[in-house]
Design a protein around this motif. Structure first.
Motif, mmCIF file in Angstrom:
data_model
loop_
_atom_site.group_PDB
_atom_site.id
_atom_site.type_symbol
_atom_site.label_atom_id
_atom_site.label_comp_id
_atom_site.label_asym_id
_atom_site.label_seq_id
_atom_site.Cartn_x
_atom_site.Cartn_y
_atom_site.Cartn_z
ATOM 1 N N CYS A 176 0.843 -1.189 0.000
ATOM 2 C CA CYS A 176 0.000 0.000 0.000
ATOM 3 C C CYS A 176 0.880 1.241 0.000
ATOM 4 O O CYS A 176 1.943 1.252 0.598
ATOM 5 N N ILE A 177 0.386 2.290 -0.641
ATOM 6 C CA ILE A 177 1.103 3.557 -0.592
ATOM 7 C C ILE A 177 0.831 4.229 0.765
ATOM 8 O O ILE A 177 1.605 5.038 1.250
ATOM 9 N N SER A 178 -0.274 3.883 1.382
ATOM 10 C CA SER A 178 -0.619 4.460 2.686
ATOM 11 C C SER A 178 0.021 3.619 3.788
ATOM 12 O O SER A 178 0.580 2.555 3.536
ATOM 13 N N CYS A 237 -6.000 2.573 5.601
ATOM 14 C CA CYS A 237 -6.282 3.328 4.388
ATOM 15 C C CYS A 237 -7.781 3.437 4.143
ATOM 16 O O CYS A 237 -8.511 2.462 4.227
ATOM 17 N N ILE A 278 -8.821 5.374 1.264
ATOM 18 C CA ILE A 278 -8.979 5.948 -0.085
ATOM 19 C C ILE A 278 -10.115 5.224 -0.821
ATOM 20 O O ILE A 278 -11.020 5.835 -1.359
ATOM 21 N N SER A 279 -10.053 3.899 -0.814
ATOM 22 C CA SER A 279 -11.060 3.118 -1.535
ATOM 23 C C SER A 279 -12.436 3.291 -0.898
ATOM 24 O O SER A 279 -13.458 3.364 -1.580
ATOM 25 N N ALA A 284 -11.106 -0.968 2.349
ATOM 26 C CA ALA A 284 -9.961 -1.877 2.458
ATOM 27 C C ALA A 284 -10.016 -2.614 3.786
ATOM 28 O O ALA A 284 -9.489 -3.720 3.923
ATOM 29 N N CYS A 340 -10.888 -3.509 -1.012
ATOM 30 C CA CYS A 340 -10.137 -2.422 -1.631
ATOM 31 C C CYS A 340 -10.217 -2.479 -3.147
ATOM 32 O O CYS A 340 -10.085 -3.534 -3.758
ATOM 33 N N ASN A 378 -8.143 -0.766 -5.010
ATOM 34 C CA ASN A 378 -6.828 -0.273 -5.457
ATOM 35 C C ASN A 378 -6.931 1.159 -5.963
ATOM 36 O O ASN A 378 -6.287 1.537 -6.943
ATOM 37 N N SER A 379 -7.746 1.957 -5.307
ATOM 38 C CA SER A 379 -7.983 3.326 -5.775
ATOM 39 C C SER A 379 -6.709 4.156 -5.800
ATOM 40 O O SER A 379 -6.608 5.113 -6.556
ATOM 41 N N CYS A 380 -5.736 3.800 -4.983
ATOM 42 C CA CYS A 380 -4.485 4.561 -4.975
ATOM 43 C C CYS A 380 -3.779 4.464 -6.313
ATOM 44 O O CYS A 380 -2.926 5.293 -6.628
ATOM 45 N N ARG A 381 -4.135 3.466 -7.108
ATOM 46 C CA ARG A 381 -3.427 3.281 -8.376
ATOM 47 C C ARG A 381 -4.196 3.854 -9.565
ATOM 48 O O ARG A 381 -3.826 3.660 -10.711
HETATM 49 S S1 SF4 Z 1 -6.327 2.016 -1.899
HETATM 50 FE FE1 SF4 Z 1 -6.034 -0.147 -1.267
HETATM 51 S S2 SF4 Z 1 -4.045 -0.769 -2.183
HETATM 52 FE FE2 SF4 Z 1 -4.143 1.527 -2.187
HETATM 53 S S3 SF4 Z 1 -3.132 2.172 -0.276
HETATM 54 FE FE3 SF4 Z 1 -5.335 2.001 0.146
HETATM 55 S S4 SF4 Z 1 -5.636 -0.123 0.952
HETATM 56 FE FE4 SF4 Z 1 -3.632 -0.025 -0.062
#
Ligand code: SF4
Length: 415
Positions: free
Chosen positions: A169-171, A176, A178-179, A187, A192, A194-197
């Motif tokens: 994870c970037i977090s 996290c 984000i998702s 998550a 999750c 994978n919204s960070c991507r």
């Molecule tokens: S969106 Fe999902 S994969 Fe990305 S940092 Fe958050 S938990 Fe991890």
């Protein structure tokens, strides 16, 4: 030096069998209702029993994830699950909630408790806390350095597990949202997205709806996308710091990934403390590049590396080879291949078999199950082809990914 356990993901029964075939010492799997991989293959009821029995019969340990963050409304279901697990008797459950730890210790003391990385254990006091609660093992936070792991080892007796390969994870691990915010899929309940991507743009606050592009390449930018973790070159340092188990991430990944990563790490773990032949680590890295990754990093294990770019600035995964099929049976140099992709006579294929690494073979005469000579077959069909010595039942067959242009196929350029 003691060789740590190699622990592999088993998102479904086929992945479990693949991980064991390629040399995992232990597998982790879960019932999607209670584990943080809502979309991984489901092991429910009888399947979970069969999976644990399959592993046990082969001397492989099986750990079942129960690592959701439960609300009160979840507890009744978890207690029912606990009763079922008492019959299934996995070697351990992997959990992150202190309440669940207490519940399992009280009601199922015969099942070991491993504390998930989601518990964010970053210091020896936290490790002692879980040790005193009866945990057999803790999965350390991914934010620790090798030196910090050694410091925790010195002050505790509990087994230490770390992730050595896979997505990160970037977090901050396990914290996290984000998702959850962007896709209403949390998550923290294993969903999750994978919204960070995702691909992001910049917006100036007074110019609403006007998206300013940020370019890293001609498609945009992927600011939050981390490279994948890969510690295959550094397992001795981790073993020296006192790590007991090396975990591979990826219950959602396919069998191509599971087979390839487990095979390489099996060899790497077995070589700990022994002499390294020349070029061995380079071969491991080349083998790991054959399937899906976002490029590799050693994460936080050696602290912040001034020259390292942790960020994967590309849109799609890197992968040099694709899965062709699985060897379903073998008899006198002829293998029955259950296809997962189209295959044509003359195609170059590689067998994921010890001793045959990086060797490419052209597919010769190909027969269908009725014995008819055929020139091609599709995903889902079964074919019989000649294979080199060393290929085993359950081995995977792969092909260089960019092969497939008509002229290449016609020329049968494989060697
Ligand atoms: S969106 Fe999902 S994969 Fe990305 S940092 Fe958050 S938990 Fe991890």
């Amino acid at each position: 030096m003691k060789k740590p356990e190699l622990l592999a993901p088993a998102g479904d029964f086929e992945k479990l069998k693949t991980a064991i075939h390629y040399g995992a010492d232990a597998v982790y799997l879960g019932d999607s209702r209670f584990s943080l991989r809502g979309k991984a293959g489901n092991f429910t009821g009888q399947e979970l029993r069969d999976a644990v029995s399959y592993a046990r019969e082969r001397g492989i340990k099986a750990y079942v994830t129960v690592n959701i963050f439960p609300h009160n409304r979840d507890l009744a279901g978890i207690e029912g699950h606990l009763e079922m697990l008492k019959e299934v008797r996995p070697d351990a459950v992997i959990l992150s909630d202190p309440g669940l730890c207490s519940l399992f210790r009280r009601k199922a003391p015969e099942i070991g408790v491993h504390v998930s990385t989601q518990a964010n254990i970053t210091n020896s006091e936290a490790a002692l806390f879980w040790q005193d609660l009866g945990a057999e093992r803790i999965v350390l936070s991914r934010e620790l350095s090798v030196e910090e792991i050694g410091g925790i080892r010195e002050k505790t007796k509990v087994e230490l597990e770390v992730f050595v390969h896979g997505s990160i994870c970037i977090s901050y691990s396990g914290r996290c949202y984000i998702s959850s915010f962007l896709a209403s899929r949390s998550a923290n309940t294993g969903e999750c997205t994978n919204s960070c991507r995702w691909n992001y743009a910049l917006m100036e606050e007074k110019r609403k709806g006007e998206y300013l592009p940020v370019y890293e390449d001609d498609r945009g930018t992927y600011l939050l996308s981390s490279k994948d973790l890969c510690m295959v070159e550094h397992l001795e340092e981790l073993a020296g710091a006192g790590v007991d188990s090396f975990k591979i991430e990826g219950r959602m990944k396919g069998i191509n990934y599971v087979a390839g990563v487990v095979k390489v790490y099996r060899e790497a773990v077995d070589s700990i403390g022994g002499p390294h032949g020349p070029g061995r680590k380079e071969r491991w890295l080349r083998e790991l590049a054959m399937f899906s990754s976002r490029g590799y990093t050693t994460g936080m294990f050696f602290g912040r590396q001034p020259d390292e770019d942790y960020h994967f600035g590309e849109e799609s995964y890197r992968m040099s080879h694709e899965l062709v099929g699985v060897v379903a049976g073998i008899d006198g140099g002829v293998a029955e291949i259950a296809l997962r992709n189209r295959l044509e006579r003359g195609d170059p294929v590689e067998f994921l078999s010890p001793g045959l690494e990086e060797k490419c073979f052209a597919v010769g005469p190909m027969l269908d199950p009725e014995g008819a000579d055929i020139l091609s077959a599709r995903n889902g069909e079964v074919v019989f082809i000649g294979v080199p010595p060393g290929v085993r039942k359950n081995d995977l067959v792969r092909r260089p990914k960019n092969f497939g242009e008509k002229e290449d196929r016609a020329a049968g350029t494989a060697k």
